[in-house]
Design a protein around this motif. Structure first.
Motif, PDB file in Angstrom:
ATOM      1  N   LEU A 132      36.725  82.647  28.919  1.00 41.51           N
ATOM      2  CA  LEU A 132      37.376  83.945  28.773  1.00 41.51           C
ATOM      3  C   LEU A 132      37.679  84.253  27.309  1.00 41.51           C
ATOM      4  O   LEU A 132      37.423  85.356  26.815  1.00 41.51           O
ATOM      5  CB  LEU A 132      38.671  83.971  29.580  1.00 41.51           C
ATOM      6  CG  LEU A 132      38.577  83.948  31.108  1.00 41.51           C
ATOM      7  CD1 LEU A 132      39.965  83.797  31.712  1.00 41.51           C
ATOM      8  CD2 LEU A 132      37.909  85.209  31.622  1.00 41.51           C
ATOM      9  N   ILE A 133      38.233  83.268  26.619  1.00 50.32           N
ATOM     10  CA  ILE A 133      38.664  83.498  25.239  1.00 50.32           C
ATOM     11  C   ILE A 133      37.470  83.638  24.298  1.00 50.32           C
ATOM     12  O   ILE A 133      37.471  84.488  23.407  1.00 50.32           O
ATOM     13  CB  ILE A 133      39.602  82.365  24.796  1.00 50.32           C
ATOM     14  CG1 ILE A 133      40.928  82.496  25.547  1.00 50.32           C
ATOM     15  CG2 ILE A 133      39.838  82.378  23.290  1.00 50.32           C
ATOM     16  CD1 ILE A 133      41.842  81.315  25.388  1.00 50.32           C
ATOM     17  N   ALA A 134      36.447  82.814  24.473  1.00 47.24           N
ATOM     18  CA  ALA A 134      35.270  82.914  23.609  1.00 47.24           C
ATOM     19  C   ALA A 134      34.570  84.256  23.774  1.00 47.24           C
ATOM     20  O   ALA A 134      33.960  84.777  22.829  1.00 47.24           O
ATOM     21  CB  ALA A 134      34.299  81.774  23.916  1.00 47.24           C
ATOM     22  N   ALA A 135      34.657  84.842  24.967  1.00 48.78           N
ATOM     23  CA  ALA A 135      34.057  86.161  25.188  1.00 48.78           C
ATOM     24  C   ALA A 135      34.874  87.275  24.551  1.00 48.78           C
ATOM     25  O   ALA A 135      34.325  88.312  24.172  1.00 48.78           O
ATOM     26  CB  ALA A 135      33.917  86.423  26.688  1.00 48.78           C
ATOM     27  N   ARG A 136      36.173  87.080  24.392  1.00 51.01           N
ATOM     28  CA  ARG A 136      37.057  88.120  23.877  1.00 51.01           C
ATOM     29  C   ARG A 136      37.281  87.982  22.366  1.00 51.01           C
ATOM     30  O   ARG A 136      37.447  88.983  21.669  1.00 51.01           O
ATOM     31  CB  ARG A 136      38.396  88.070  24.607  1.00 51.01           C
ATOM     32  CG  ARG A 136      39.424  89.104  24.170  1.00 51.01           C
ATOM     33  CD  ARG A 136      38.961  90.533  24.494  1.00 51.01           C
ATOM     34  NE  ARG A 136      38.800  90.735  25.913  1.00 51.01           N
ATOM     35  CZ  ARG A 136      39.768  91.122  26.745  1.00 51.01           C
ATOM     36  NH1 ARG A 136      40.981  91.345  26.264  1.00 51.01           N
ATOM     37  NH2 ARG A 136      39.538  91.290  28.020  1.00 51.01           N
ATOM     38  N   MET A 143      41.839  80.096  16.298  1.00 47.65           N
ATOM     39  CA  MET A 143      43.279  80.243  16.499  1.00 47.65           C
ATOM     40  C   MET A 143      43.606  80.528  17.958  1.00 47.65           C
ATOM     41  O   MET A 143      44.554  79.955  18.525  1.00 47.65           O
ATOM     42  CB  MET A 143      43.814  81.363  15.617  1.00 47.65           C
ATOM     43  CG  MET A 143      45.280  81.691  15.861  1.00 47.65           C
ATOM     44  SD  MET A 143      46.385  80.314  15.478  1.00 47.65           S
ATOM     45  CE  MET A 143      46.608  80.586  13.714  1.00 47.65           C
ATOM     46  N   ALA A 144      42.820  81.415  18.597  1.00 46.37           N
ATOM     47  CA  ALA A 144      43.070  81.742  20.003  1.00 46.37           C
ATOM     48  C   ALA A 144      42.918  80.509  20.886  1.00 46.37           C
ATOM     49  O   ALA A 144      43.751  80.246  21.763  1.00 46.37           O
ATOM     50  CB  ALA A 144      42.124  82.853  20.460  1.00 46.37           C
ATOM     51  N   LEU A 145      41.858  79.726  20.654  1.00 45.22           N
ATOM     52  CA  LEU A 145      41.676  78.507  21.431  1.00 45.22           C
ATOM     53  C   LEU A 145      42.767  77.493  21.127  1.00 45.22           C
ATOM     54  O   LEU A 145      43.234  76.776  22.014  1.00 45.22           O
ATOM     55  CB  LEU A 145      40.299  77.901  21.133  1.00 45.22           C
ATOM     56  CG  LEU A 145      39.092  78.589  21.774  1.00 45.22           C
ATOM     57  CD1 LEU A 145      37.792  78.066  21.187  1.00 45.22           C
ATOM     58  CD2 LEU A 145      39.104  78.421  23.285  1.00 45.22           C
ATOM     59  N   GLY A 146      43.191  77.441  19.859  1.00 39.90           N
ATOM     60  CA  GLY A 146      44.244  76.509  19.490  1.00 39.90           C
ATOM     61  C   GLY A 146      45.544  76.799  20.216  1.00 39.90           C
ATOM     62  O   GLY A 146      46.202  75.889  20.724  1.00 39.90           O
ATOM     63  N   GLY A 343      26.439  78.875  22.339  1.00 41.25           N
ATOM     64  CA  GLY A 343      26.630  80.202  22.906  1.00 41.25           C
ATOM     65  C   GLY A 343      27.298  80.176  24.268  1.00 41.25           C
ATOM     66  O   GLY A 343      27.727  79.135  24.768  1.00 41.25           O
ATOM     67  N   LEU A 344      27.364  81.368  24.897  1.00 42.84           N
ATOM     68  CA  LEU A 344      28.084  81.526  26.169  1.00 42.84           C
ATOM     69  C   LEU A 344      27.166  81.661  27.379  1.00 42.84           C
ATOM     70  O   LEU A 344      27.651  81.763  28.502  1.00 42.84           O
ATOM     71  CB  LEU A 344      29.000  82.752  26.097  1.00 42.84           C
ATOM     72  CG  LEU A 344      30.105  82.720  25.043  1.00 42.84           C
ATOM     73  CD1 LEU A 344      30.934  83.989  25.122  1.00 42.84           C
ATOM     74  CD2 LEU A 344      30.977  81.494  25.216  1.00 42.84           C
ATOM     75  N   ARG A 345      25.882  81.655  27.153  1.00 39.79           N
ATOM     76  CA  ARG A 345      24.943  81.872  28.271  1.00 39.79           C
ATOM     77  C   ARG A 345      25.169  80.873  29.404  1.00 39.79           C
ATOM     78  O   ARG A 345      25.174  81.234  30.581  1.00 39.79           O
ATOM     79  CB  ARG A 345      23.507  81.783  27.752  1.00 39.79           C
ATOM     80  CG  ARG A 345      22.442  81.964  28.808  1.00 39.79           C
ATOM     81  CD  ARG A 345      21.063  81.889  28.185  1.00 39.79           C
ATOM     82  NE  ARG A 345      20.006  81.956  29.167  1.00 39.79           N
ATOM     83  CZ  ARG A 345      18.714  81.824  28.876  1.00 39.79           C
ATOM     84  NH1 ARG A 345      18.339  81.644  27.609  1.00 39.79           N
ATOM     85  NH2 ARG A 345      17.799  81.879  29.821  1.00 39.79           N
ATOM     86  N   ALA A 346      25.314  79.604  29.060  1.00 42.27           N
ATOM     87  CA  ALA A 346      25.554  78.558  30.065  1.00 42.27           C
ATOM     88  C   ALA A 346      26.767  77.728  29.653  1.00 42.27           C
ATOM     89  O   ALA A 346      26.793  76.512  29.831  1.00 42.27           O
ATOM     90  CB  ALA A 346      24.318  77.676  30.209  1.00 42.27           C
ATOM     91  N   TYR A 347      27.789  78.412  29.131  1.00 40.11           N
ATOM     92  CA  TYR A 347      28.951  77.722  28.580  1.00 40.11           C
ATOM     93  C   TYR A 347      29.592  76.777  29.598  1.00 40.11           C
ATOM     94  O   TYR A 347      29.941  75.639  29.267  1.00 40.11           O
ATOM     95  CB  TYR A 347      29.978  78.752  28.097  1.00 40.11           C
ATOM     96  CG  TYR A 347      31.278  78.149  27.621  1.00 40.11           C
ATOM     97  CD1 TYR A 347      31.437  77.768  26.298  1.00 40.11           C
ATOM     98  CD2 TYR A 347      32.358  77.973  28.494  1.00 40.11           C
ATOM     99  CE1 TYR A 347      32.632  77.209  25.853  1.00 40.11           C
ATOM    100  CE2 TYR A 347      33.544  77.409  28.049  1.00 40.11           C
ATOM    101  CZ  TYR A 347      33.670  77.039  26.735  1.00 40.11           C
ATOM    102  OH  TYR A 347      34.849  76.491  26.317  1.00 40.11           O
TER     103      TYR A 347
END
Length: 407
Positions: A132-136, A143-146, A343-347
């Protein structure tokens, strides 16, 4: 050459902060919380059932066989979405805690329940919340993931004080009931409410073609950096997870009363918060490999310092703080590198497979620390192994090339 850091984009935080808050609460109830707090239950279980520390550690470590299903569940996240996985896993987590509260002394029962705990990792970790966070977030992804992954260290920091009181008043069984209540009746509703505005995330294609670029899971597994990244997690967990599951008995062996020994868990939790937030911000601005390597070497030094027998409580807490830093940073760096490199294709499937590799280290560390203690009558050998493992992780991070994978 590493790509230059993206230009800051404050709008990411204006629209994405509820996601981060929901992830913080949800990940704070993950089965890794039990890893961090399990040593609080060891005195009660050994007293009632006569289990040795090595036997308890072996059962916990073998329970990580449940991690073998994580890549399959990660693929399910890629296909059906994060919310069903979050609900199912957190309900199952609470049920496993209630099962532990009802144990009758059979060691295989404990083994089976830890196996069930391990299988809830996909719905309580960065596998779902990181997607969710990596997409946003892009400019502020680190920082967001942290912040999002700080939920676990925050609960590790705060919950031991409450849980110690519960265990003192209601026994170790009451402690397991308290963890079940926290997981299903507190953390789950808050997390679902906070991420309700995350938008359509049921399928990877639902979050936009630009955001789901990347490689397939088989392609990622053919990239040597995938296995290098997985091995960093293995060596970090080998040292840090094995140690934290023995932390309260370790403190008692150093002459601390149980209440003061529990403060070492607080020091470990504090290191997690400090590492995830601080290094989450740093990797948005500086080469993340260098940050990761530096933190790993500091943790290796922390384990070396803990070898000294004459340390006072403040010095022990500082040693535990330094030793735990890499475990805190690694839980931010792992999803960061998975999204950055592949990437997020198969995250979900890629990150889920990396978790399996890392959890091999968790199982080996948990079993190893307990058995080394029983074999040697102390923790010196385990601490030396942990220090070496963290040094190896630092070298692996230092050599990790930073370029997008080619599909």
């Amino acid at each position: 050459m590493p790509a230059p850091p993206p230009v800051p984009n404050c709008s990411e935080w204006r629209t994405g902060w509820p996601l981060v808050a929901g992830a913080l609460v949800g990940s704070g109830a993950s089965p890794a919380l039990f890893q961090n707090l399990s040593s609080m239950f060891v005195p009660g279980m050994t007293g009632e059932f006569g289990w040795s520390r090595g036997a308890i550690a072996a059962a916990s470590g073998l329970g990580f066989a449940g991690s073998l299903v994580v890549p399959l569940l990660g693929r399910a996240v890629d296909r059906v979405g994060v919310r069903p996985m979050i609900v199912g896993c957190m309900v199952a987590l609470a049920a496993a805690y209630l099962g532990m509260a009802a144990m009758t002394g059979r060691l295989w029962h404990y083994h089976l329940l830890v196996l069930a705990l391990a299988m809830t990792v996909p719905g309580t970790s960065a596998l779902v919340y990181g997607k969710l966070i990596a997409a946003r977030f892009v400019a502020h992804r680190g920082m967001a993931l942290g912040i999002a992954t700080s939920g676990l260290p925050l609960t590790t920091l705060l919950l031991p004080i409450v849980l110690a009181e519960v265990i003192e008043d209601f026994g170790w069984r009451g402690g397991f009931v308290a963890l079940a209540v926290y997981s299903a009746l507190i953390a789950l509703p808050i997390a679902l409410f906070a991420i309700r505005g995350a938008g359509p995330v049921n399928r990877a294609t639902a979050i936009g073609p630009a955001q789901v670029s990347g490689v397939t899971a088989p392609c990622a597994r053919r990239d040597p950096r995938f296995w290098r990244l997985g091995l960093t997690g293995l060596f970090v967990n080998l040292g840090t997870i094995g140690f934290v599951t023995q932390l309260v008995p370790f403190g008692i062996a150093r002459g601390l009363p149980a209440t003061q020994a529990a403060l070492l868990l607080t020091a470990f939790g504090a290191s997690q918060v400090a590492a995830r937030v601080t290094f989450g911000a740093l990797i948005d601005r500086f080469p993340p490999q260098r940050i990761a390597a530096a933190v790993a070497f500091v943790s290796a030094l922390g384990f070396a310092v803990l070898q000294w027998r004459e340390l006072t409580l403040p010095a022990l807490a500082l040693g535990v703080f330094c030793a735990g830093l890499m475990n805190g940073a690694e839980n931010d760096l792992f999803p960061f590198f998975a999204a950055r490199l592949f990437g997020l294709r198969a995250y979900g499937e890629i990150y889920g497979t990396l978790i399996v590799v890392a959890l091999v280290g968790s199982g080996a560390g948990i079993i190893g620390f307990g058995m080394l203690h029983d074999a040697t009558g102390g923790d010196a050998v385990g601490l030396a192994v942990a220090s070496a493992a963290l040094a190896i992780a630092g070298l692996l991070f230092a050599g990790l090339r930073d370029r997008p994978a080619q599909g």
